[in-house]
Structures are given as C-alpha cells and as structure tokens.
Design a protein around this motif. Structure first.
Motif, short mmCIF file in Angstrom:
data_model
loop_
_atom_site.label_atom_id
_atom_site.label_comp_id
_atom_site.label_asym_id
_atom_site.label_seq_id
_atom_site.Cartn_x
_atom_site.Cartn_y
_atom_site.Cartn_z
N VAL A 1 1.01 -1.16 -0.19
CA VAL A 1 -0.34 -0.36 -0.30
C VAL A 1 0.48 1.42 -0.13
O VAL A 1 2.06 1.32 0.37
CB VAL A 1 -1.09 0.26 0.89
N VAL A 2 -0.03 1.87 -0.95
CA VAL A 2 1.37 3.71 -0.90
C VAL A 2 -0.13 5.08 -0.56
O VAL A 2 -0.86 4.22 -0.97
CB VAL A 2 1.49 3.52 -2.30
N GLY A 3 0.56 5.41 0.50
CA GLY A 3 0.15 6.54 1.10
C GLY A 3 0.78 7.63 1.85
O GLY A 3 1.71 7.47 1.84
N THR A 4 0.24 8.37 2.28
CA THR A 4 0.86 9.40 3.69
C THR A 4 0.50 9.16 5.00
O THR A 4 -0.46 8.56 5.22
CB THR A 4 0.30 10.21 2.90
N LEU B 1 8.07 3.51 12.85
CA LEU B 1 8.53 3.62 14.57
C LEU B 1 7.51 5.02 14.32
O LEU B 1 7.97 6.04 14.05
CB LEU B 1 9.86 3.74 15.42
N PRO B 2 6.84 5.28 15.44
CA PRO B 2 6.39 6.54 15.56
C PRO B 2 7.74 7.97 15.57
O PRO B 2 7.14 8.64 15.57
CB PRO B 2 5.42 6.71 16.71
N SER B 3 8.49 7.29 16.64
CA SER B 3 10.00 8.22 16.47
C SER B 3 10.67 8.63 15.61
O SER B 3 10.68 9.59 15.52
CB SER B 3 10.52 7.80 17.43
N VAL B 4 10.21 7.97 14.77
CA VAL B 4 10.90 8.36 13.27
C VAL B 4 10.61 9.43 12.31
O VAL B 4 10.34 9.97 12.05
CB VAL B 4 11.80 6.80 12.89
N TYR B 5 9.25 8.46 12.44
CA TYR B 5 8.50 8.70 11.17
C TYR B 5 7.26 10.27 11.53
O TYR B 5 6.91 10.73 12.34
CB TYR B 5 7.64 8.44 10.28
N VAL B 6 6.62 11.06 10.33
CA VAL B 6 5.99 12.37 11.11
C VAL B 6 4.73 12.78 9.92
O VAL B 6 5.32 11.64 8.50
CB VAL B 6 6.39 13.70 11.10
N THR B 7 3.80 13.45 10.25
CA THR B 7 2.88 13.55 9.53
C THR B 7 3.24 14.16 7.97
O THR B 7 4.42 15.07 7.39
CB THR B 7 1.88 14.60 10.25
N GLY B 8 3.01 13.55 7.23
CA GLY B 8 3.38 13.98 5.42
C GLY B 8 3.79 13.35 4.59
O GLY B 8 3.92 13.37 3.51
N VAL B 9 4.82 12.45 5.44
CA VAL B 9 5.78 11.00 4.31
C VAL B 9 4.82 10.46 3.58
O VAL B 9 4.14 10.09 4.52
CB VAL B 9 6.65 10.75 5.47
N VAL B 10 5.53 10.20 2.39
CA VAL B 10 4.23 9.44 1.91
C VAL B 10 5.67 8.33 1.30
O VAL B 10 6.94 8.20 1.54
CB VAL B 10 4.26 10.02 0.41
N VAL B 11 4.97 6.71 2.25
CA VAL B 11 5.93 5.44 0.81
C VAL B 11 4.83 5.01 1.17
O VAL B 11 3.76 4.42 1.01
CB VAL B 11 6.63 5.68 3.22
N ALA B 12 5.99 3.53 0.51
CA ALA B 12 5.25 2.53 0.37
C ALA B 12 5.87 1.65 1.33
O ALA B 12 6.64 1.23 2.09
CB ALA B 12 5.82 1.55 -0.87
N MET B 13 3.83 0.71 1.69
CA MET B 13 4.30 -0.30 2.98
C MET B 13 3.50 -2.12 2.45
O MET B 13 3.06 -2.07 1.63
CB MET B 13 3.44 -0.16 4.22
N HIS B 14 4.14 -2.85 2.74
CA HIS B 14 4.36 -4.55 2.69
C HIS B 14 4.07 -4.83 3.95
O HIS B 14 4.56 -4.37 4.97
CB HIS B 14 6.03 -5.20 1.62
N GLY B 15 2.42 -5.48 3.72
CA GLY B 15 1.90 -5.69 5.19
C GLY B 15 1.31 -6.76 4.87
O GLY B 15 0.56 -6.94 3.58
N LYS B 16 0.15 -6.80 6.03
CA LYS B 16 -1.41 -7.96 6.09
C LYS B 16 -2.25 -6.92 6.71
O LYS B 16 -1.58 -6.74 7.98
CB LYS B 16 -1.08 -8.75 5.66
N GLU B 17 -3.41 -6.61 6.61
CA GLU B 17 -4.41 -6.95 7.80
C GLU B 17 -4.46 -7.48 8.45
O GLU B 17 -5.09 -9.00 8.64
CB GLU B 17 -5.93 -6.12 7.08
N THR B 18 -4.40 -7.27 9.77
CA THR B 18 -4.79 -8.24 10.84
C THR B 18 -6.34 -8.15 12.00
O THR B 18 -6.93 -7.50 11.32
CB THR B 18 -4.22 -8.00 11.51
#
Length: 418
Positions: free
Chosen positions: A49-52, A106-123
């Motif tokens: 998923v790619v999002g903000t 990690l919430p300590s690294v990322y901030v609001t507004g960064v656009v990234v791609a994430m590999h994962g699955k819904e729990t």
C-alpha cells in the motif's frame, strides 16, 4: 494569491506525484506482491500500500488549548518535543485510512506528511501489520561523479547574524566581512580570501524588536529603531557584494512572510548592496548551482519542526531523513506553515543535490550522506549535509571547498583576555 483554497489539495498533489515515483520503484523492490489501496485490504493477505503517513500525537498543540490559556490562570506547559509513548501512525490515501502496527514503522522516526510504500497485511484487529517499508529515496544526481579539480574554490555559509539583537556583536561580523573581502590577515590569508567565490547568508540576518513589530502603527520616535538594523546590515552586505557574489535568504526572524516558501527580502531594504549585480535576494528554501555543483538549503525551520515531532541522535539525521523521504519539509502544512498550493508541492526534491544545508542551528555539524549502492532507486549518490550554526552565538561560519566538497568552520568569535 490566496483564493480560498484548502490545505488538503497540497496533500493530494504530494501523494499523486510521490506515488507515481514509488510505483516506478516497486517492480525492483517486490514485484511479486500485489499493490492495492487502503479500501482494498483483505485480512491476512499480503500486499503493498502506498499512502501518506499521519502521526497521532497526544501532546500535539491544539488551537483550543491556546484559547483556553486566556481563560484560566494556570499557564500551559510549553514542550520542546511533543512525542509521547502512546503516539501511533496511520496510513491514508484517497480511499481511506488504516492504523499501522508492528515494529518496522516507528512513531519516533516518522512524521505526518511522509509518503511511503508498505508491505504488510491486515490483521483481525483491523490494523495493517507492516512487514517492510520503502521510502522514495534520492532522485537522480546531476554530474554524479564530481571530477577532481586542480584549484580550490570556497563557498562561505553564515546564518543567524541577527543584526540589532543583544547577542549580535558588530565588530565580530565586521571581522568576518573583512576576512571575506581580503582586508584581514597576512598574505596567505589574503590568497585564501581570493579563492572565495560565493557567500550565502541563510536566514535571520536582522532582529526587529518585538514591541515594534506587533502590527500597530509605529511612532516617529521608534521608526529609526525599526529601520536601524536593516540599514546596518545593508552596510555590511555592500562590502561583501563589492568583492564576491552574495545570496541572502529570509529566516523566521527577518522582515518576510511567515509561511514557507518565504519570498525574497525586498530589494528596497538594501538600497546600497542591491545596486551590485553580485547581490541576489533569494527565497527560502533556496537552490542554486556553482560549477555544476547543485546546492539546496533552508533557513532551518523544517529541521527545527522535525525535532519537535520526532526523535534523532542529531539534526544531521533529521536532514538525512528528508533526503530519504525526497521531501524538504514533510510537516508542512500540518505543523509548519506553508502556502496552500493546489497543483504542486514545491518542497519535493526533484533533483539530487551535491550539498544540502540548513541554517540557524545550535551547533555546527557535517556529514557525507552516501546512498548505499543496491538500494531501490539509488545510484550511489553522495550529498554533503551541513548544519550552519547561529553566527551571533558561536562566531562560526562554514567554509566549503568546491574542489572536494570538504568543509570546515571559520571562527571569528571575540574573546578578550584579562
């Protein structure tokens, strides 16, 4: 010109452009994993998923709290950092949003507004368990391999001069000006000064008294107090512009607009120095090129804001994150003011710089940020990252050698021996 546009449009423009960049990198990252939107997530099905990123922060300042402090006698506690153990991340796109889980993001690294791609699955709990993450990374770098040059050429960076403040020493700044113009030192120092080809003043050049800049009409007795720091700065800049090219950027304390990108300081403020063709009033952020070396930098607001809403070992690491995210100021417009653009995001890094600087920092620091060859989208780019300290507090300017991108400090601090 503001025409009633909403800040959501700059997020849409950012997501649209950054997503197209990330989509082009996914085939080289994990081509076997399907790409979907937040709305298309299925339980226990791995996808990308790619999002903000949105960061929910318990201690984030609220305008209602600002209002309430006028209604109560108890003063609010002002935090230097608004992080809290209960902070969590959310990923959103046009279709919806989902809370992120796992230990990769990690919430300590990322901030609001960064656009990234994430590999994962819904729990089963409705969260998206992140297994891996891919950032946009640096774009292509112009003239990637800097050829060895036979002669030294220097660029001087200085910020936080703050002419007119109680911390500013006119003699200290005059010594720096004399050094740049070759009027100070022995023959060796003058030969060194002859190799200075450019000077950059990265924000906070003057300091106007707060009681004079409160939006009220200024009395005739105070008009001279208001204009005196700018006149004094113009005298210094004239000496520099008479011998070498000069760029001056606005900062948070300068007489310029508050929201990023800050527009260039008006030339009428500098009637003497602006008469030289070597003088250039620039915006913040500012990008330019010298001898095929690309520079990009800010007056420090973007890094200062990141320090409030995330954590790192030093400010150089904050700067490196903005390079990996391919965005100079991801916290705009959430916590850092910016103009509400509708069709573009001016803070996206479109071309990889060779030098990236941030002014008005508490300490000097530099590092050669090297992208490890083999990373997705990387070409082994190298960027010289520089934290420029406040001159009025440290007496330090930064000198960069264009021949090899090695930099050092120039110390003109005033110390009197008793």
């Amino acid at each position: 010109m503001y025409k009633g546009q909403q800040y959501s449009q700059i997020y849409f423009a950012r997501l649209h452009l950054m997503r197209s960049i990330i989509y082009s990198l996914i085939p080289n990252w994990k081509s076997h994993i399907p790409v979907c939107t937040v709305l298309e997530l299925e339980k226990d099905k791995e996808c990308i998923v790619v999002g903000t990123v949105y960061k929910h922060m318990k201690l984030k300042p609220c305008i209602l709290d600002e209002y309430s402090k006028d209604r109560t006698t108890a003063p609010l506690v002002k935090h230097q950092n608004f992080m809290h153990p209960d902070d969590y991340l959310v990923l959103e796109d046009e279709s919806g949003r989902v809370k992120l889980g796992g230990k990769v993001m990690l919430p300590s690294v990322y901030v609001t507004g960064v656009v990234v791609a994430m590999h994962g699955k819904e729990t089963s709990a409705g969260e998206f368990l992140v297994l891996d993450v891919m950032e946009a990374g640096l774009p292509r770098q112009i003239d990637q391999s800097i050829k060895s040059r036979g002669e030294d050429k220097y660029v001087i960076f200085v910020s936080g001069v703050s002419v007119g403040s109680s911390k500013s020493d006119p003699l200290q700044f005059q010594l720096l000006v004399d050094h740049i113009t070759g009027c100070l030192g022995d023959e060796q120092e003058q030969r060194y000064a002859a190799d200075i080809v450019h000077v950059v003043i990265a924000g906070n050049s003057v300091e106007i008294s707060q009681d004079l800049s409160n939006g009220q009409a200024v009395s005739p007795n105070n008009q001279s107090r208001l204009s005196e720091p700018v006149k004094e700065l113009d005298i210094f800049l004239t000496e520099i512009a008479a011998s070498v090219s000069l760029d001056i950027m606005p900062g948070p304390d300068d007489p310029a607009n508050f929201a990023l990108p800050q527009q260039p300081l008006h030339r009428c403020l500098f009637p003497s120095s602006s008469s030289y063709s070597t003088f250039r009033s620039c915006s913040n952020p500012h990008s330019f090129e010298i001898d095929k070396i690309r520079f990009i930098g800010t007056s420090g607001q973007n890094i200062e804001d990141l320090e409030k809403y995330s954590d790192a070992k030093d400010r150089l690491e904050f700067m490196e994150r903005t390079l990996r995210w391919r965005h100079l100021a991801p916290t705009t417009p959430n916590t850092l003011g910016c103009y509400p653009y509708t069709d573009r995001d001016p803070f996206i890094i479109e071309s990889c710089p060779h030098v990236y600087f941030a002014g008005n920092q508490d300490f000097y620091g530099t590092r050669l940020f090297t992208v490890i060859t083999g990373n997705i989208g990387s070409e082994g780019q190298q960027v010289r990252v520089i934290c420029i300290p406040k001159f009025c507090e440290t007496g330090l300017a930064v000198v960069l050698n264009l021949r090899n991108l090695v930099c050092h400090t120039l110390n003109v601090s005033m110390q009197l021996n008793s």
